[in-house]
Design an enzyme around this catalytic site. Structure first.
Site, short mmCIF file in Angstrom:
data_model
loop_
_atom_site.label_atom_id
_atom_site.label_comp_id
_atom_site.label_asym_id
_atom_site.label_seq_id
_atom_site.Cartn_x
_atom_site.Cartn_y
_atom_site.Cartn_z
N ARG A 181 70.80 9.77 154.41
CA ARG A 181 72.06 10.31 154.11
C ARG A 181 72.34 11.42 154.26
NH1 ARG A 181 72.70 10.31 147.90
NH2 ARG A 181 74.58 10.46 148.47
N CYS A 241 75.43 18.14 147.14
CA CYS A 241 74.81 16.87 146.78
C CYS A 241 75.78 15.74 146.64
CB CYS A 241 73.93 16.80 145.82
SG CYS A 241 75.17 16.82 144.14
#
Length: 282
Positions: A181, A241
């Protein structure tokens, strides 16, 4: 008064020995990604640590924000935790069902609201159950308590602060998402988000900090992980995050090794990846 160890973590042994202490309040702070297909409230109702109350991350938040579970106002936070029977002078122990996943988010929320007498149960419900310790489905009875929230802005960053830091480089940014990611090799779980990461940030997947039994890795292992990620532990650190949850695992790990002032970019990639025109690296 019970004595909480001078660490952000407590063991299952410690909690079992202090579970009946009048000043200890246990919080189930479980939350899961949609892909986990787990209902934290239902799991709490079916079985929780005796005396625990349920802290709903998706309710004790800024529900007016377009981004998930953003930090609420001090007034809303105080109102919600008072209703849970949590007040000044208590020692708070937070756990979650995964071991260490969402409990650090609740730990950070209390700290950013100026409440420092809060710790995370190392291994959480996963380790507690594995050891055969008491679990109940009985409703925890509480009465409202007085709670004073004073926001500690040192532990919080917003989009403007992170954007400004791209010019100053005063703070190091570390991203807790998975490597694929982070590198835009894998689609984000939330639709409509760009791939990649905030320029200059480093990557340390939060899962690397947690052992198979749900406990946090040792002091030396944590130091090595942060060092391998390229962090200078003497300089200021901001964790980010996907939506501000797993970044708090990094903040907890940093606190365990003595760096307890790491800040969280609350909007994280849910905000940065959604706002057009912000710089992105892949």
């Amino acid at each position: 008064m019970s004595s909480v160890p001078d660490t952000p973590l407590v063991s299952t042994e410690w909690l079992a020995a202090h579970l009946d202490a009048p000043d200890v309040r246990v919080i189930d702070g479980s939350w899961y990604l949609p892909s986990a297909q787990r209902d934290p409230r239902d799991e709490y109702e079916r079985g929780h640590i005796p005396g625990a109350v349920f802290f709903n991350i998706d309710d004790i938040c800024d529900t007016a924000s377009p981004y998930p579970h953003m930090l609420p106002s001090p007034e809303k936070f105080s109102s919600r935790v008072r209703a849970l029977g949590i007040g000044d002078g208590m020692r708070i122990v937070v756990y979650d069902g995964a071991g260490i996943f969402s409990a650090p988010r609740v730990w950070w929320m209390f700290r950013v609201m100026g409440f420092d007498d809060v710790v995370v149960l190392d291994g959480g419900m996963k380790k507690w159950k594995a050891e055969g310790r008491a679990v109940t489905d009985e409703r925890t009875r509480t009465s409202p308590r007085h709670f004073t929230a004073r926001r500690n802005a040192l532990l919080l960053r917003d989009r403007e602060a992170v954007l400004h830091n791209l010019d100053t480089c005063a703070e190091q940014l570390i991203d807790a998402r998975s490597g694929p990611r982070f590198r835009a090799e894998e689609a984000e779980p939330r639709p409509g988000l760009a791939g990649g990461h905030i320029p200059g940030s480093r990557n340390l997947p939060s899962s690397q900090l947690v052992n198979a039994d749900g406990t946090l890795k040792s002091h030396n292992e944590l130091v090595r992980l942060f060092d391998d990620a390229g962090l200078d532990l003497k300089r200021p650190i901001v964790a980010t995050c996907g939506s501000g949850v797993s970044a708090c695992i990094l903040a907890l790990g940093l606190a365990v090794i003595g760096r307890d002032q790491a800040a969280i970019y609350d909007g994280s990639w849910a905000e940065w990846g959604a706002v057009k025109g912000l710089p992105i690296e892949v």
